[in-house]
Design a protein around this motif. Structure first.
Motif, short mmCIF file in Angstrom:
data_model
loop_
_atom_site.label_atom_id
_atom_site.label_comp_id
_atom_site.label_asym_id
_atom_site.label_seq_id
_atom_site.Cartn_x
_atom_site.Cartn_y
_atom_site.Cartn_z
N VAL A 5 -52.60 -33.72 3.38
CA VAL A 5 -54.05 -33.80 3.20
C VAL A 5 -54.49 -35.22 3.60
O VAL A 5 -53.90 -36.21 3.16
N PHE A 6 -55.50 -35.28 4.44
CA PHE A 6 -56.07 -36.56 4.90
C PHE A 6 -57.27 -36.86 4.00
O PHE A 6 -58.24 -36.11 3.99
N ILE A 7 -57.20 -37.95 3.24
CA ILE A 7 -58.24 -38.26 2.26
C ILE A 7 -58.99 -39.51 2.69
O ILE A 7 -58.39 -40.55 2.99
N ILE A 8 -60.32 -39.40 2.72
CA ILE A 8 -61.20 -40.55 3.03
C ILE A 8 -61.95 -40.91 1.76
O ILE A 8 -62.66 -40.07 1.19
N GLU A 9 -61.81 -42.15 1.31
CA GLU A 9 -62.59 -42.63 0.16
C GLU A 9 -63.78 -43.44 0.68
O GLU A 9 -63.60 -44.40 1.43
N VAL A 10 -64.98 -43.03 0.28
CA VAL A 10 -66.22 -43.71 0.69
C VAL A 10 -66.83 -44.35 -0.55
O VAL A 10 -67.13 -43.67 -1.53
N ARG A 25 -53.84 -38.19 14.18
CA ARG A 25 -54.17 -39.17 15.21
C ARG A 25 -55.65 -39.08 15.60
O ARG A 25 -56.34 -40.09 15.75
N LYS A 26 -56.14 -37.85 15.75
CA LYS A 26 -57.55 -37.67 16.12
C LYS A 26 -58.48 -38.14 15.00
O LYS A 26 -59.52 -38.77 15.24
N LEU A 27 -58.11 -37.83 13.75
CA LEU A 27 -58.94 -38.22 12.61
C LEU A 27 -59.03 -39.73 12.47
O LEU A 27 -60.10 -40.27 12.15
N ASN A 28 -57.93 -40.43 12.70
CA ASN A 28 -57.98 -41.90 12.62
C ASN A 28 -58.97 -42.48 13.62
O ASN A 28 -59.72 -43.41 13.31
N ASN A 29 -59.00 -41.92 14.82
CA ASN A 29 -59.96 -42.37 15.84
C ASN A 29 -61.39 -42.01 15.44
O ASN A 29 -62.32 -42.82 15.60
#
Length: 390
Positions: free
Chosen positions: A98-103, A66-70
């Motif tokens: 695992v929370f994955i962010i694609e940039v 939840r914090k990461l989405n914000n």
């Protein structure tokens, strides 16, 4: 890009590199924004949150998610300039999330943080962009052009080739310089400022390349290094002919063409014995390619254009890769994105150059076997022209 579980596991196992960053946690927007900026200014990549620097999956909790989405939302829209769009996904690895962010690689480079930091990737780490790198990214974005920079010490009164500039002005505007200065009540330095050929009494790079007495006094690397080799290997220790071609762009064009014509064959083809023969490569094609190298090279790079004549080919090598995501296939189709629009404008008025971006396309029509190489690793653009044989 959708990653499979197997692909994610393999990437984690292989460890961090310039496109994969591991974080156990990210707890503030500033640090996340710095990672997003670095990836956007480079080639893009993935941030794996919940993985430590020993490649071990630690996972994230539901509260972390939840914090990461914000954090991601705020970093992308409020803390990266210009804003970026990223893709996030949750995957279960080793029974942990695992929370994955694609940039993605940015289309509006350069990017910076809200605090004004311009970053890029350097291996698995990030670093501040150098001044030269930032200048190139600004130039490619259209926000800044190297050709507009004033050249320190290139004083208008001392370095301007007045006779050349006067002829240009009077041909284009159909009145003498002196009439114009009198009518407008301005100095010649102010006139040059208006034409983007000078800034605060110093010639700009454009002014230097077209209208100065000795451009290489201030920019010694902006020349054409021409060599004609005996064979087909650049490591040969002997050459047939060699020249460092200096001067304004007009002079560099003329002397580059002279070098080519004096070192290439003239073939009889179907002409009579008393004919002078035809140049083995179309002179029109050579003019287009030399002009393209002089006008569209990356002038933020202190390197010469290289003109090499081998027994089986000609190579024209320009500093810098194609700008603004242009590809060799785009160029072959006549698509043009001028890197140096002011130089392009003056070239269309002073040189045998139309300035509509079709030069390479016309050369390819005359010689379809010409090859183009956009060499990102070495930061150069190479044109290879196979030679005809008797």
């Amino acid at each position: 890009m959708k990653l499979s579980i197997a692909d994610i596991e393999k990437r984690i196992r292989l460890g961090e590199d310039s496109q994969h960053q591991f974080k156990v946690k990210i707890e503030n927007t500033i640090s996340l924004a710095e990672e997003l900026v670095a990836f956007s200014n480079a080639k893009g990549g993935f941030i794996f949150i919940g993985v430590d620097d020993k490649n071990v999956v630690q996972g994230v909790s539901q509260d972390d998610i939840r914090k990461l989405n914000n954090l991601v939302s705020n970093a992308c829209s409020e803390n990266v300039i210009p804003p970026v769009h990223v893709t996030t996904v949750l995957e279960e690895i080793d029974e942990k999330i695992v929370f994955i962010i694609e940039v993605e690689e940015g289309l509006q480079k350069p990017y910076c943080t809200k605090q004004g930091k311009y970053l890029t990737k350097s291996g698995a780490d990030k670093r501040i962009l150098s001044q030269a790198e930032l200048s190139r990214l600004l130039q490619e974005s259209g926000s800044f052009h190297t050709e507009e920079l004033p050249i320190r010490g290139a004083n208008v009164e001392q370095e301007l080739d007045k006779s050349t500039f006067y002829v240009y002005y009077e041909t284009k505007f159909k009145q003498t310089i002196f009439e114009h200065l009198e009518q407008q009540k301005i100095t010649i330095a102010q006139l040059l400022d208006n034409l983007k050929l000078a800034y605060k009494n110093e010639l700009t790079l454009t002014g230097l390349l077209f209208f100065s007495k000795n451009p290489q006094l201030f920019q010694p690397t902006f020349i054409v290094k021409a060599v004609s080799f005996y064979g087909n290997d650049i490591t040969d220790t002997k050459y047939l002919s060699s020249d460092d071609i200096t001067g304004t762009l007009e002079r560099q064009f003329r002397f580059s063409m002279d070098f080519l014509k004096s070192n290439l064959l003239k073939l009889q083809n179907k002409q009579g014995f008393n004919s002078q023969g035809e140049l083995e490569i179309s002179e029109i094609a050579l003019e287009e390619l030399i002009m393209n190298a002089l006008i569209h090279r990356d002038y933020s790079r202190n390197a010469p254009i290289r003109l090499f004549i081998f027994q089986n080919r000609i190579e024209i090598i320009s500093p810098g890769v194609l700008p603004n995501h242009l590809t060799t296939e785009n160029v072959k189709m006549g698509v043009a994105v001028p890197r140096n629009p002011i130089i392009t404008k003056f070239a269309s008025e002073l040189l045998p150059y139309r300035g509509i971006g079709s030069g390479v396309f016309r050369a390819l029509q005359l010689h379809p076997d010409i090859e183009l190489y956009n060499e990102v690793e070495t930061q150069q653009f190479k044109v290879v022209i196979p030679r005809k044989q008797n």
